[in-house]
Design an enzyme around this catalytic site. Structure first.
Site, PDB file in Angstrom:
ATOM      1  N   LYS A  80      36.505  15.313 -15.483  1.00  0.00           N
ATOM      2  CA  LYS A  80      35.114  15.239 -15.938  1.00  0.00           C
ATOM      3  C   LYS A  80      35.116  15.457 -17.436  1.00  0.00           C
ATOM      4  O   LYS A  80      36.038  16.083 -17.977  1.00  0.00           O
ATOM      5  CB  LYS A  80      34.293  16.347 -15.263  1.00  0.00           C
ATOM      6  CG  LYS A  80      32.807  16.124 -15.299  1.00  0.00           C
ATOM      7  CD  LYS A  80      32.343  15.287 -14.124  1.00  0.00           C
ATOM      8  CE  LYS A  80      30.860  15.050 -14.147  1.00  0.00           C
ATOM      9  NZ  LYS A  80      30.406  14.288 -12.982  1.00  0.00           N
ATOM     10  N   GLY A 178      13.665  16.851  -4.751  1.00  0.00           N
ATOM     11  CA  GLY A 178      14.126  15.952  -5.814  1.00  0.00           C
ATOM     12  C   GLY A 178      14.006  14.515  -5.358  1.00  0.00           C
ATOM     13  O   GLY A 178      14.750  14.068  -4.482  1.00  0.00           O
ATOM     14  N   GLY A 180      14.467  11.568  -7.026  1.00  0.00           N
ATOM     15  CA  GLY A 180      14.997  10.676  -8.058  1.00  0.00           C
ATOM     16  C   GLY A 180      15.703   9.497  -7.415  1.00  0.00           C
ATOM     17  O   GLY A 180      15.343   9.035  -6.322  1.00  0.00           O
ATOM     18  N   VAL A 182      18.485   9.203  -5.921  1.00  0.00           N
ATOM     19  CA  VAL A 182      19.045   9.460  -4.585  1.00  0.00           C
ATOM     20  C   VAL A 182      17.943   9.892  -3.615  1.00  0.00           C
ATOM     21  O   VAL A 182      17.793   9.334  -2.518  1.00  0.00           O
ATOM     22  CB  VAL A 182      20.150  10.548  -4.648  1.00  0.00           C
ATOM     23  CG1 VAL A 182      20.639  10.907  -3.256  1.00  0.00           C
ATOM     24  CG2 VAL A 182      21.320  10.074  -5.517  1.00  0.00           C
TER      25      VAL A 182
HETATM   26  P1  NAI Z   1      17.712  11.834 -10.820  1.00  0.00           P
HETATM   27  O1  NAI Z   1      17.703  12.408 -12.176  1.00  0.00           O
HETATM   28  O2  NAI Z   1      17.430  10.376 -10.628  1.00  0.00           O
HETATM   29  O3  NAI Z   1      16.666  12.624  -9.885  1.00  0.00           O
HETATM   30  C1  NAI Z   1      16.534  13.996  -9.874  1.00  0.00           C
HETATM   31  C2  NAI Z   1      15.105  14.303  -9.435  1.00  0.00           C
HETATM   32  O4  NAI Z   1      14.986  15.719  -9.273  1.00  0.00           O
HETATM   33  C3  NAI Z   1      14.059  13.870 -10.454  1.00  0.00           C
HETATM   34  O5  NAI Z   1      12.999  13.198  -9.786  1.00  0.00           O
HETATM   35  C4  NAI Z   1      13.593  15.193 -11.058  1.00  0.00           C
HETATM   36  O6  NAI Z   1      12.236  15.148 -11.494  1.00  0.00           O
HETATM   37  C5  NAI Z   1      13.772  16.135  -9.894  1.00  0.00           C
HETATM   38  N1  NAI Z   1      13.923  17.558 -10.233  1.00  0.00           N
HETATM   39  C6  NAI Z   1      14.504  18.107 -11.307  1.00  0.00           C
HETATM   40  N2  NAI Z   1      14.452  19.459 -11.231  1.00  0.00           N
HETATM   41  C7  NAI Z   1      13.837  19.738 -10.062  1.00  0.00           C
HETATM   42  C8  NAI Z   1      13.505  20.939  -9.390  1.00  0.00           C
HETATM   43  N3  NAI Z   1      13.771  22.138  -9.919  1.00  0.00           N
HETATM   44  N4  NAI Z   1      12.884  20.868  -8.190  1.00  0.00           N
HETATM   45  C9  NAI Z   1      12.584  19.664  -7.641  1.00  0.00           C
HETATM   46  N5  NAI Z   1      12.872  18.494  -8.237  1.00  0.00           N
HETATM   47  C10 NAI Z   1      13.482  18.537  -9.422  1.00  0.00           C
HETATM   48  O7  NAI Z   1      19.123  12.226 -10.190  1.00  0.00           O
HETATM   49  P2  NAI Z   1      19.872  11.554  -8.962  1.00  0.00           P
HETATM   50  O8  NAI Z   1      20.770  10.489  -9.468  1.00  0.00           O
HETATM   51  O9  NAI Z   1      18.896  11.242  -7.885  1.00  0.00           O
HETATM   52  O10 NAI Z   1      20.815  12.743  -8.503  1.00  0.00           O
HETATM   53  C11 NAI Z   1      20.300  13.838  -7.768  1.00  0.00           C
HETATM   54  C12 NAI Z   1      21.408  14.829  -7.494  1.00  0.00           C
HETATM   55  O11 NAI Z   1      22.456  14.202  -6.791  1.00  0.00           O
HETATM   56  C13 NAI Z   1      22.055  15.431  -8.759  1.00  0.00           C
HETATM   57  O12 NAI Z   1      22.445  16.758  -8.463  1.00  0.00           O
HETATM   58  C14 NAI Z   1      23.276  14.555  -8.941  1.00  0.00           C
HETATM   59  O13 NAI Z   1      24.293  15.255  -9.671  1.00  0.00           O
HETATM   60  C15 NAI Z   1      23.677  14.328  -7.512  1.00  0.00           C
HETATM   61  N6  NAI Z   1      24.465  13.131  -7.308  1.00  0.00           N
HETATM   62  C16 NAI Z   1      23.968  11.904  -7.633  1.00  0.00           C
HETATM   63  C17 NAI Z   1      24.717  10.768  -7.421  1.00  0.00           C
HETATM   64  C18 NAI Z   1      24.184   9.393  -7.707  1.00  0.00           C
HETATM   65  O14 NAI Z   1      24.793   8.419  -7.246  1.00  0.00           O
HETATM   66  N7  NAI Z   1      23.075   9.266  -8.427  1.00  0.00           N
HETATM   67  C19 NAI Z   1      26.087  10.859  -6.866  1.00  0.00           C
HETATM   68  C20 NAI Z   1      26.471  12.194  -6.450  1.00  0.00           C
HETATM   69  C21 NAI Z   1      25.693  13.283  -6.704  1.00  0.00           C
END
Ligand code: NAI
Length: 349
Positions: A80, A178, A180, A182
């Site tokens: 990383k 969350g 986002g 995912v």
């Molecule tokens: P993203 O940034 O698209 O979505 C994250 C969401 O969580 C956003 O809607 C944000 O407003 C919300 N959020 C932030 N803080 C919060 C809180 N305290 N309480 C509730 N909601 C909150 O990120 P993504 O890509 O969806 O990833 C989500 C998680 O999955 C992260 O931990 C990431 O490291 C992990 N991940 C993602 C992968 C991917 O393919 N995108 C792969 C493996 C892990």
């Protein structure tokens, strides 16, 4: 700052501190293991409060990538990188170029791509300097998030079968924390399969979207872990499961996409002692890295989807062993990962 004595060091093969004064680049590249192949893991750009915080983050995430890649059966090790800085203010073409030169210097020992603060356009800019980049539109499946969500959905189905003895998620109440890339896709899949949804997000627009599209109930962020649901799916930040939140959980399954869901290793034991089935994060959320690993000139969508589909089987094995041995799923997953690494080490000797 001690590196070798750092509590997250865990026998990293190499840690590189990179500085380019002209562009302002300050980066740390951590290679935890290259036993099974080049260390693969994203690069994130974050305005860390201190170098120590950046080092802790990169070491923890790098080790996590080794475990994720080995449990997904990928021919990659784990690594990383973190660039210290505010992506909104400090990112420049010169900085990305200087960073890409550092990647190139490693001659393929490290393969990287996007992560928090580093997007597709940045990765593409770096690819003109180094070939050791994944996630550029190079014949792969593109955005990894749908495949992460797919693996998480399958993992929830497997966990519900194991813990609640139910053949599907129909009627199962799931909290998605969350919404986002995912979490929103996961909510979509769960809703389509008849699950009942509760949701929370710091972004009220996303909560509103989920309420409209999936008839989801909005729950308060601060107390969401205590929501009266069957499954808690953390899909936002890491470390939401700790000594304070675990005693309040009403869910009997924890299965979601976020990285590093357990604040400490002890929290895996806490969940186990409460009879809560935990799907180890680095196993259930590997769909994205699997899709990225398959990218390349001979990309085959069907083969990649089959590979993502095997995540649920790996989880089932972990659940079965956990039950048979009376040990936390987190302990079983770590043990299987370390065994596969030891096997790889034995064959390279
Ligand atoms: P993203 O940034 O698209 O979505 C994250 C969401 O969580 C956003 O809607 C944000 O407003 C919300 N959020 C932030 N803080 C919060 C809180 N305290 N309480 C509730 N909601 C909150 O990120 P993504 O890509 O969806 O990833 C989500 C998680 O999955 C992260 O931990 C990431 O490291 C992990 N991940 C993602 C992968 C991917 O393919 N995108 C792969 C493996 C892990």
């Amino acid at each position: 700052m001690s590196v070798f004595e750092h509590c997250q060091f865990d026998n990293h093969e190499a840690v590189y501190f990179c500085r380019d004064e002209a562009s302002g680049l300050c980066a740390i590249i951590a290679l935890h293991s290259t036993l099974r192949g080049p260390a693969m893991g994203g690069t994130r750009m974050v305005p860390y409060a201190s170098d120590e915080e950046a080092l802790t983050d990169v070491l923890r995430l790098s080790r996590g990538m080794t475990f994720k890649n080995v449990m997904a059966g990928l021919p990659f090790g784990g690594g990383k990188a973190v660039i210290i800085g505010d992506p909104a203010k400090d990112k420049s073409a010169a900085l990305l170029q200087a960073y890409a030169v550092e990647i190139e210097r490693l001659q393929g020992r490290f393969v990287t791509g996007e992560d928090v603060g580093i997007g597709m356009a940045d990765v593409q800019a770096m690819s003109s300097v180094t070939a050791h980049i994944r996630g550029v539109p190079d014949g792969g499946a593109g955005d990894p998030s749908p495949f992460t969500a797919s693996g998480v959905y399958d993992g929830i189905v497997a966990a519900v079968r194991h813990r609640l003895d139910r053949g599907s998620v129909e009627g199962i109440h799931v909290l998605v924390q969350g919404l986002g890339a995912v979490g929103m896709r996961l909510a979509e899949r769960l809703f389509a399969a008849g699950a009942r949804l509760s949701v929370t997000d710091t972004n009220p627009n996303r909560v509103e979207e989920a309420r409209e599209r999936f008839a989801a109930e909005a729950v308060d962020i601060a107390s969401c872990c205590a929501a009266d649901v069957d499954v808690y799916a953390p899909c936002a930040l890491g470390a939401t499961l700790d000594a304070a939140t675990i005693p309040t959980l009403k869910a009997s399954v924890v299965a979601g996409g976020a990285n590093n869901q357990l604040a400490t290793a002890e929290d895996g034991r806490r969940l186990h002692e409460r009879g809560i089935l935990y799907a180890p994060d680095y196993v259930i959320n590997a769909g994205g890295v699997i899709s990225t690993a398959h990218a390349g000139p001979s990309f085959d969508m069907g083969r990649m989807l089959d590979h993502v589909g095997r995540i649920a089987g790996t989880l089932e094995d972990i659940f079965r062993l956990s039950k048979a041995e009376g040990l936390p799923t987190s302990v079983i997953a770590d043990r299987l990962a370390r065994k596969r690494l030891a096997d790889a080490a034995a064959t390279t000797r």
